[in-house]
Design a protein around this motif. Structure first.
Motif, PDB file in Angstrom:
ATOM      1  N   VAL A 186       0.851  -1.199   0.000  1.00 45.80           N
ATOM      2  CA  VAL A 186       0.000   0.000   0.000  1.00 45.80           C
ATOM      3  C   VAL A 186       0.884   1.246   0.000  1.00 45.80           C
ATOM      4  O   VAL A 186       0.667   2.190  -0.762  1.00 45.80           O
ATOM      5  N   ALA A 187       1.916   1.235   0.830  1.00 48.45           N
ATOM      6  CA  ALA A 187       2.807   2.392   0.926  1.00 48.45           C
ATOM      7  C   ALA A 187       3.552   2.630  -0.380  1.00 48.45           C
ATOM      8  O   ALA A 187       3.700   3.782  -0.823  1.00 48.45           O
ATOM      9  N   GLU A 188       4.033   1.563  -1.027  1.00 45.85           N
ATOM     10  CA  GLU A 188       4.804   1.763  -2.250  1.00 45.85           C
ATOM     11  C   GLU A 188       3.933   2.242  -3.414  1.00 45.85           C
ATOM     12  O   GLU A 188       4.432   2.899  -4.334  1.00 45.85           O
ATOM     13  N   MET A 189       2.633   1.962  -3.362  1.00 43.09           N
ATOM     14  CA  MET A 189       1.745   2.397  -4.439  1.00 43.09           C
ATOM     15  C   MET A 189       1.218   3.812  -4.209  1.00 43.09           C
ATOM     16  O   MET A 189       0.615   4.406  -5.098  1.00 43.09           O
ATOM     17  N   GLY A 190       1.407   4.351  -2.999  1.00 40.20           N
ATOM     18  CA  GLY A 190       1.041   5.733  -2.735  1.00 40.20           C
ATOM     19  C   GLY A 190      -0.442   6.002  -2.634  1.00 40.20           C
ATOM     20  O   GLY A 190      -0.898   7.133  -2.816  1.00 40.20           O
ATOM     21  N   ASN A 191      -1.218   4.960  -2.336  1.00 40.33           N
ATOM     22  CA  ASN A 191      -2.662   5.125  -2.146  1.00 40.33           C
ATOM     23  C   ASN A 191      -3.011   4.587  -0.766  1.00 40.33           C
ATOM     24  O   ASN A 191      -2.698   3.431  -0.465  1.00 40.33           O
ATOM     25  N   PRO A 192      -3.633   5.373   0.094  1.00 32.97           N
ATOM     26  CA  PRO A 192      -3.854   4.923   1.473  1.00 32.97           C
ATOM     27  C   PRO A 192      -4.899   3.831   1.621  1.00 32.97           C
ATOM     28  O   PRO A 192      -4.991   3.195   2.670  1.00 32.97           O
ATOM     29  N   ASN A 193      -5.711   3.606   0.605  1.00 36.26           N
ATOM     30  CA  ASN A 193      -6.760   2.603   0.721  1.00 36.26           C
ATOM     31  C   ASN A 193      -6.172   1.191   0.752  1.00 36.26           C
ATOM     32  O   ASN A 193      -5.148   0.905   0.131  1.00 36.26           O
ATOM     33  N   ILE A 234      -8.710 -17.960  -4.949  1.00 38.34           N
ATOM     34  CA  ILE A 234      -8.557 -16.647  -4.319  1.00 38.34           C
ATOM     35  C   ILE A 234      -7.079 -16.290  -4.303  1.00 38.34           C
ATOM     36  O   ILE A 234      -6.266 -16.995  -3.683  1.00 38.34           O
ATOM     37  N   ALA A 235      -6.713 -15.219  -5.001  1.00 35.67           N
ATOM     38  CA  ALA A 235      -5.360 -14.672  -4.944  1.00 35.67           C
ATOM     39  C   ALA A 235      -5.326 -13.710  -3.763  1.00 35.67           C
ATOM     40  O   ALA A 235      -6.100 -12.754  -3.704  1.00 35.67           O
ATOM     41  N   THR A 236      -4.449 -13.958  -2.806  1.00 32.99           N
ATOM     42  CA  THR A 236      -4.560 -13.331  -1.496  1.00 32.99           C
ATOM     43  C   THR A 236      -3.867 -11.969  -1.378  1.00 32.99           C
ATOM     44  O   THR A 236      -3.844 -11.376  -0.298  1.00 32.99           O
ATOM     45  N   GLY A 237      -3.331 -11.446  -2.467  1.00 28.23           N
ATOM     46  CA  GLY A 237      -2.684 -10.144  -2.425  1.00 28.23           C
ATOM     47  C   GLY A 237      -1.178 -10.261  -2.473  1.00 28.23           C
ATOM     48  O   GLY A 237      -0.598 -11.312  -2.178  1.00 28.23           O
ATOM     49  N   THR A 238      -0.529  -9.162  -2.845  1.00 22.36           N
ATOM     50  CA  THR A 238       0.920  -9.175  -3.045  1.00 22.36           C
ATOM     51  C   THR A 238       1.628  -8.246  -2.076  1.00 22.36           C
ATOM     52  O   THR A 238       1.102  -7.194  -1.714  1.00 22.36           O
ATOM     53  N   PRO A 239       2.834  -8.617  -1.640  1.00 19.38           N
ATOM     54  CA  PRO A 239       3.626  -7.716  -0.813  1.00 19.38           C
ATOM     55  C   PRO A 239       4.352  -6.675  -1.653  1.00 19.38           C
ATOM     56  O   PRO A 239       4.205  -6.635  -2.884  1.00 19.38           O
ATOM     57  N   GLU A 240       5.125  -5.836  -0.978  1.00 19.36           N
ATOM     58  CA  GLU A 240       5.884  -4.803  -1.672  1.00 19.36           C
ATOM     59  C   GLU A 240       6.930  -5.427  -2.606  1.00 19.36           C
ATOM     60  O   GLU A 240       7.309  -6.583  -2.446  1.00 19.36           O
ATOM     61  N   GLY A 241       7.380  -4.608  -3.570  1.00 24.50           N
ATOM     62  CA  GLY A 241       8.412  -5.056  -4.499  1.00 24.50           C
ATOM     63  C   GLY A 241       7.922  -5.289  -5.909  1.00 24.50           C
ATOM     64  O   GLY A 241       8.644  -5.849  -6.733  1.00 24.50           O
ATOM     65  N   VAL A 242       6.691  -4.870  -6.220  1.00 20.48           N
ATOM     66  CA  VAL A 242       6.214  -5.014  -7.594  1.00 20.48           C
ATOM     67  C   VAL A 242       7.033  -4.099  -8.504  1.00 20.48           C
ATOM     68  O   VAL A 242       7.573  -3.082  -8.065  1.00 20.48           O
TER      69      VAL A 242
END
Length: 284
Positions: A85-92, A236-244
């Motif tokens: 979330v932080a690396e994408m710059g969107n607080p949602n 269900i794809a459970t989401g990705t961590p930072e580093g994209v």
């Protein structure tokens, strides 16, 4: 047990490494969803005796197919790691976004090729743990959620950073590499404590743990089942961590998840076109 699909056969890979063709135990001939879907719909696990009495098969050097080539639903969990979330710059986060759907036709198997759609718009890798639903779930509690899991596998949620809705940007053909094996819960243990790593072109980009998810697997299943009925074979794809990060022609993407497996695919820009030339852009 570890289940994989090879040459339209369902393979059960036992802990000792011996493999058996259990296609006959899965029921009638498979349709587009594949033979593993038939086994999941059978509704009861295979016994060790059933597996050992099935024909042995050599899987050395096997080129595995997608374990579920056409799932009923592919459900995604956006912004489910705070560092991402932080690396994408969107607080949602997933709390605000909810879940989304990807086209089932975006699924490909290990060793296949991700096709970049555009020459001038970034397309990223997102390594994720995938949950395969084993029995129908509707309004289940988090405490009961894992009772509805058939197994776990690796998934790449490929994403184009363009202007369209999330489901469009993630649903291009080839944008959901899946596999190679579906590992049953007793081998995986706690799905909320698995090391996850992803490399692109030999560079380690993602190095995290599923313990850092905002919605863990139990809560994610409970939440998704409060919105829609989860059916056997849903992914269900459970989401990705930072580093994209961006993909380029010729890249190899590898995602590796502790106790689940290793998925590798390649990348091609052979058919890519400028974003302004995409279908649907008004012409003068």
């Amino acid at each position: 047990m570890r289940f994989g699909v090879l040459d339209d056969r369902l393979i059960a890979v036992l802990p000792d490494g011996a493999a058996h063709d259990v296609t006959a135990l899965a029921g009638p001939p498979a349709g587009p969803a594949g033979p593993l879907q038939r086994l999941i719909e059978r509704g009861r696990p295979l016994s060790a005796a059933e597996v050992r009495s099935s024909p042995a098969v050599d899987v050395g050097g096997a080129a595995w197919d997608a374990p579920l080539p056409f799932p009923r639903k592919v459900i995604g969990a956006p912004a489910n790691y705070r560092a991402h979330v932080a690396e994408m710059g969107n607080p949602n986060t997933i709390v605000e976004w909810g879940v989304f759907l990807k086209a089932s036709t975006s699924v490909i198997g290990p060793g296949r090729t991700v096709e970049l759609p555009y020459t001038d718009v970034r397309t990223d890798q997102e390594g994720e743990l995938a949950v395969v639903i084993g029995k129908e779930a509707r309004h289940v509690s988090a405490s009961d959620a894992l009772d509805h899991v058939f197994g776990y596998t690796c998934v790449l949620d490929i994403t184009t950073r363009s202007t369209e809705d999330r489901s469009t940007r993630k649903s291009y053909d080839t944008f959901t590499p899946l596999g190679p094996l579906v590992v049953t819960p007793e081998e995986v243990g706690d799905p909320d404590d698995l090391a996850l790593r992803c490399w692109v072109g030999g560079e380690l980009r993602q190095d995290s743990n599923t313990s850092r998810m905002i919605y863990g697997v139990r809560r994610l299943i409970a939440y998704a089942s409060s919105v829609m009925t989860l059916q056997p074979g849903d992914v269900i794809a459970t989401g990705t961590p930072e580093g994209v990060g961006p993909l380029a022609d010729g890249d190899e993407i590898v995602v590796e998840i502790e106790r689940v497996g290793r998925l590798a695919v390649t990348v091609s820009a052979a058919g890519a076109l400028p974003y302004g030339n995409r279908m649907g852009v008004p012409t003068a």
